[in-house]
Write a protein that holds these residues in place. Structure first.
Motif, PDB file in Angstrom:
ATOM      1  N   TYR A 132     -45.908 -16.818 -52.572  1.00  0.00           N
ATOM      2  CA  TYR A 132     -46.101 -16.233 -51.247  1.00  0.00           C
ATOM      3  C   TYR A 132     -45.070 -16.673 -50.216  1.00  0.00           C
ATOM      4  O   TYR A 132     -45.145 -16.270 -49.067  1.00  0.00           O
ATOM      5  CB  TYR A 132     -47.520 -16.538 -50.742  1.00  0.00           C
ATOM      6  CG  TYR A 132     -48.536 -15.629 -51.362  1.00  0.00           C
ATOM      7  CD1 TYR A 132     -49.010 -14.509 -50.699  1.00  0.00           C
ATOM      8  CD2 TYR A 132     -49.009 -15.851 -52.657  1.00  0.00           C
ATOM      9  CE1 TYR A 132     -49.921 -13.651 -51.282  1.00  0.00           C
ATOM     10  CE2 TYR A 132     -49.912 -15.007 -53.258  1.00  0.00           C
ATOM     11  CZ  TYR A 132     -50.374 -13.901 -52.563  1.00  0.00           C
ATOM     12  OH  TYR A 132     -51.267 -13.044 -53.155  1.00  0.00           O
ATOM     13  N   ASP A 238     -55.446 -13.119 -58.620  1.00  0.00           N
ATOM     14  CA  ASP A 238     -54.059 -13.205 -58.163  1.00  0.00           C
ATOM     15  C   ASP A 238     -53.228 -13.904 -59.239  1.00  0.00           C
ATOM     16  O   ASP A 238     -53.406 -15.096 -59.489  1.00  0.00           O
ATOM     17  CB  ASP A 238     -54.024 -14.005 -56.856  1.00  0.00           C
ATOM     18  CG  ASP A 238     -52.734 -13.854 -56.076  1.00  0.00           C
ATOM     19  OD1 ASP A 238     -51.709 -13.512 -56.683  1.00  0.00           O
ATOM     20  OD2 ASP A 238     -52.763 -14.084 -54.856  1.00  0.00           O
ATOM     21  N   LYS A 260     -53.834  -8.905 -57.093  1.00  0.00           N
ATOM     22  CA  LYS A 260     -52.628  -9.412 -56.437  1.00  0.00           C
ATOM     23  C   LYS A 260     -51.730 -10.185 -57.401  1.00  0.00           C
ATOM     24  O   LYS A 260     -52.149 -10.588 -58.487  1.00  0.00           O
ATOM     25  CB  LYS A 260     -53.017 -10.292 -55.245  1.00  0.00           C
ATOM     26  CG  LYS A 260     -53.811  -9.540 -54.165  1.00  0.00           C
ATOM     27  CD  LYS A 260     -54.169 -10.426 -52.997  1.00  0.00           C
ATOM     28  CE  LYS A 260     -54.941  -9.663 -51.927  1.00  0.00           C
ATOM     29  NZ  LYS A 260     -54.132  -8.632 -51.246  1.00  0.00           N
ATOM     30  N   ILE A 263     -45.907 -11.925 -53.178  1.00  0.00           N
ATOM     31  CA  ILE A 263     -45.336 -11.004 -52.205  1.00  0.00           C
ATOM     32  C   ILE A 263     -43.810 -11.093 -52.181  1.00  0.00           C
ATOM     33  O   ILE A 263     -43.229 -12.172 -52.330  1.00  0.00           O
ATOM     34  CB  ILE A 263     -45.918 -11.299 -50.794  1.00  0.00           C
ATOM     35  CG1 ILE A 263     -45.542 -10.199 -49.797  1.00  0.00           C
ATOM     36  CG2 ILE A 263     -45.474 -12.664 -50.279  1.00  0.00           C
ATOM     37  CD1 ILE A 263     -46.322 -10.299 -48.495  1.00  0.00           C
ATOM     38  N   ASP A 264     -43.180  -9.925 -52.021  1.00  0.00           N
ATOM     39  CA  ASP A 264     -41.735  -9.820 -51.851  1.00  0.00           C
ATOM     40  C   ASP A 264     -40.977 -10.587 -52.943  1.00  0.00           C
ATOM     41  O   ASP A 264     -41.436 -10.686 -54.077  1.00  0.00           O
ATOM     42  CB  ASP A 264     -41.333 -10.289 -50.445  1.00  0.00           C
ATOM     43  CG  ASP A 264     -41.914  -9.394 -49.349  1.00  0.00           C
ATOM     44  OD1 ASP A 264     -42.172  -8.220 -49.637  1.00  0.00           O
ATOM     45  OD2 ASP A 264     -42.117  -9.885 -48.230  1.00  0.00           O
ATOM     46  N   GLY A 267     -42.902 -13.363 -55.066  1.00  0.00           N
ATOM     47  CA  GLY A 267     -43.718 -12.932 -56.194  1.00  0.00           C
ATOM     48  C   GLY A 267     -42.880 -12.518 -57.387  1.00  0.00           C
ATOM     49  O   GLY A 267     -43.224 -12.800 -58.539  1.00  0.00           O
ATOM     50  N   GLY A 295     -52.836  -4.541 -54.728  1.00  0.00           N
ATOM     51  CA  GLY A 295     -52.105  -5.134 -53.623  1.00  0.00           C
ATOM     52  C   GLY A 295     -53.029  -5.419 -52.446  1.00  0.00           C
ATOM     53  O   GLY A 295     -54.230  -5.426 -52.602  1.00  0.00           O
ATOM     54  N   GLU A 297     -50.349  -7.592 -51.726  1.00  0.00           N
ATOM     55  CA  GLU A 297     -49.389  -8.505 -52.341  1.00  0.00           C
ATOM     56  C   GLU A 297     -49.422  -8.349 -53.856  1.00  0.00           C
ATOM     57  O   GLU A 297     -50.373  -8.782 -54.494  1.00  0.00           O
ATOM     58  CB  GLU A 297     -49.713  -9.954 -51.955  1.00  0.00           C
ATOM     59  CG  GLU A 297     -49.748 -10.223 -50.467  1.00  0.00           C
ATOM     60  CD  GLU A 297     -51.117 -10.016 -49.852  1.00  0.00           C
ATOM     61  OE1 GLU A 297     -51.309 -10.424 -48.699  1.00  0.00           O
ATOM     62  OE2 GLU A 297     -51.991  -9.431 -50.526  1.00  0.00           O
ATOM     63  N   SER A 299     -46.053  -8.210 -55.831  1.00  0.00           N
ATOM     64  CA  SER A 299     -44.647  -8.134 -56.227  1.00  0.00           C
ATOM     65  C   SER A 299     -44.390  -8.734 -57.604  1.00  0.00           C
ATOM     66  O   SER A 299     -43.381  -8.433 -58.239  1.00  0.00           O
ATOM     67  CB  SER A 299     -43.773  -8.841 -55.187  1.00  0.00           C
ATOM     68  OG  SER A 299     -43.859  -8.172 -53.942  1.00  0.00           O
ATOM     69  N   HIS A 316     -45.524  -9.379 -44.438  1.00  0.00           N
ATOM     70  CA  HIS A 316     -44.530 -10.186 -45.135  1.00  0.00           C
ATOM     71  C   HIS A 316     -44.679 -11.641 -44.686  1.00  0.00           C
ATOM     72  O   HIS A 316     -45.141 -11.918 -43.582  1.00  0.00           O
ATOM     73  CB  HIS A 316     -43.115  -9.681 -44.835  1.00  0.00           C
ATOM     74  CG  HIS A 316     -42.922  -8.236 -45.196  1.00  0.00           C
ATOM     75  ND1 HIS A 316     -42.717  -7.816 -46.478  1.00  0.00           N
ATOM     76  CD2 HIS A 316     -42.952  -7.112 -44.428  1.00  0.00           C
ATOM     77  CE1 HIS A 316     -42.602  -6.493 -46.499  1.00  0.00           C
ATOM     78  NE2 HIS A 316     -42.748  -6.043 -45.267  1.00  0.00           N
ATOM     79  N   TRP A 321     -37.831 -11.917 -45.680  1.00  0.00           N
ATOM     80  CA  TRP A 321     -38.250 -11.166 -46.862  1.00  0.00           C
ATOM     81  C   TRP A 321     -37.163 -10.169 -47.263  1.00  0.00           C
ATOM     82  O   TRP A 321     -36.420  -9.652 -46.446  1.00  0.00           O
ATOM     83  CB  TRP A 321     -39.574 -10.457 -46.613  1.00  0.00           C
ATOM     84  CG  TRP A 321     -39.525  -9.355 -45.593  1.00  0.00           C
ATOM     85  CD1 TRP A 321     -39.575  -9.494 -44.236  1.00  0.00           C
ATOM     86  CD2 TRP A 321     -39.430  -7.952 -45.847  1.00  0.00           C
ATOM     87  NE1 TRP A 321     -39.500  -8.276 -43.625  1.00  0.00           N
ATOM     88  CE2 TRP A 321     -39.419  -7.302 -44.589  1.00  0.00           C
ATOM     89  CE3 TRP A 321     -39.361  -7.178 -47.001  1.00  0.00           C
ATOM     90  CZ2 TRP A 321     -39.346  -5.926 -44.456  1.00  0.00           C
ATOM     91  CZ3 TRP A 321     -39.277  -5.796 -46.874  1.00  0.00           C
ATOM     92  CH2 TRP A 321     -39.274  -5.188 -45.634  1.00  0.00           C
TER      93      TRP A 321
END
Length: 427
Positions: A132, A238, A260, A263-264, A267, A295, A297, A299, A316, A321
């Protein structure tokens, strides 16, 4: 698709007075139980203890944070000798964050309420999860937390965990949060986890967040949150593998289940997808969001079958990001679903220049409310096919010339083969 990478995802929308304690042997104490109580668990424990024997006070006012931590630390000494269980007896047990241990059961009696402290000093601040982003300020540890554990059971006969989240929601709405709000239950980097027969209410944020973990059973859980609360997702697997979520009831201001995986670019770099996930017999009430969401999140990837999607949540971890850190989303199947009293049938949003493809929807009947929206299907940056869908889908998901059933794997996940043992408080 290789069978080892398949998962199932189905959604049907549709103890006892105060107990005495001997950590080494509690058989004489349990003879005093008013009820003979058995419960299903991954493993039964050789040793048993009660929170009151460590000085717990169930008046709803006295902090039991140190009591919980001291009790669990003491019981951790029994991990190699058959494990231990800690019984939370009737009462209101105020506490801040506390940590679990391996080969351990936390049993919450039906007349017990674990009350989350509203004193922020009783919530430790943890570094960001690696998928994250290092640039975020950090996060509060969950009320019940565990890391690098094996064989953990959190259960009861419908005992309650109350997150008392309203002050957290207000502070978040006012933009005054320095750190990310805590979850009720978060287990990370762990194996063999069971959550069952509990009621969770008013979480400060997400309710149940298993992360970077495997072999997870979540069943017979009731989760309740007001519709005006903030981000009170029900269950968020997650970056987890081999997870079963079933027979649960969730009322949420946000997603009932959100799948999940970071993120970005964080991830993507961590590269731990959520996979082998089975969701069935789930009842969800979520006026503002999804029954099951992919999602936001995600990625790190989500493999196999999922439901409801959005590609632009607008969140983000920090200004650094990477806009080019995009996931690959394909092969999403909806099948054999019935929904009633619906205002808006579907909103399927992929990502510009990174569409979600190979979507298949079959045998879905949606009955509309008396005043439905004029446009029932809103689709952007998605592609696929439908069959026997009412009302008809958007042009991006045209009806197949021949009737089809979207593929669904027939093999079982390993987690489905796990047989729970019958355990007792009077071991």
């Amino acid at each position: 698709m290789d069978s080892s990478r398949k998962s199932h995802a189905i959604v049907a929308v549709v103890l006892l007075g105060l107990l005495c304690l001997t950590v080494v042997d509690c058989r004489p104490c349990h003879q005093q139980l008013q009820d003979a109580l058995d419960f299903p668990a991954l493993n039964c424990r050789k040793h048993s203890a009660v929170l009151t024997d460590f000085g717990g006070v169930g008046d709803g006012k006295t902090s039991n944070t140190k009591v919980f931590n001291d009790a669990i630390a003491k019981l951790s000494e029994k991990a190699k000798d058959g494990g231990a269980q800690l019984i939370v007896p009737p009462g209101k047990w105020l506490t801040g964050s506390f940590n679990l241990t391996s080969h351990f059961t936390l049993f919450i009696h039906r007349d017990a309420v674990i009350l989350a402290s509203q004193d922020e000093s009783e919530w430790p601040v943890l570094p960001p999860l690696p998928s994250y982003g290092e640039g975020s300020a950090g996060r509060y540890g969950s009320l019940i937390y565990g890391a690098n554990l094996t064989d953990v059971v959190i259960t009861g006969n419908n005992g309650t965990i109350n997150g008392q989240g309203e002050p957290w929601w207000k502070k978040f709405k006012d933009g005054k949060m320095e750190y990310t709000r805590p979850c009720l239950i978060e287990i990370v980097f762990s194996d063999q986890i069971q959550l069952s027969n509990l009621t969770l209410i008013n979480s400060p944020s997400w309710n149940v967040h298993p992360t970077y973990s495997r072999n997870i059973i979540i069943q017979d859980i009731t989760i309740l949150a007001p519709f005006d609360s903030e981000n009170t997702d029900g269950i968020n697997p997650d970056s987890c593998t081999n997870t079963l979520i079933q027979d649960s009831f969730i009322v949420s201001s946000d997603d009932c289940v959100a799948v999940k995986s970071g993120i970005d670019q964080y991830g993507i770099r961590f590269n731990m997808p959520t996979q082998h996930l089975l969701i069935r017999r789930l009842t969800c009430i979520s006026p503002r969001s999804a029954g099951i969401a992919l999602g936001s999140e995600m990625s790190g990837g989500i493999k196999d079958y999922v439901f409801w999607i959005t590609g632009d949540y607008g969140s983000h971890p920090n200004p650094g990001w990477d806009p080019k850190a995009l996931p690959e989303i394909k092969g999403i199947n909806y099948r054999d679903m019935v929904a009633e009293n619906v205002t808006y049938s579907a909103r399927l949003d992929g990502i510009e220049n990174d569409p979600f493809t190979a979507i298949c929807i079959s045998n879905v009947t949606i009955s509309l409310t008396e005043k439905p929206k004029e446009v029932q299907w809103n689709c952007t940056d998605v592609a696929g096919v439908t069959s026997r869908v009412t009302p008809p889908a958007c042009s991006a998901l045209p009806a197949s010339e021949k009737e089809i059933d979207c593929p669904f794997p027939e093999d079982k996940l390993p987690i489905e083969e796990v047989k729970l043992k019958t355990c007792s408080l009077a071991n």
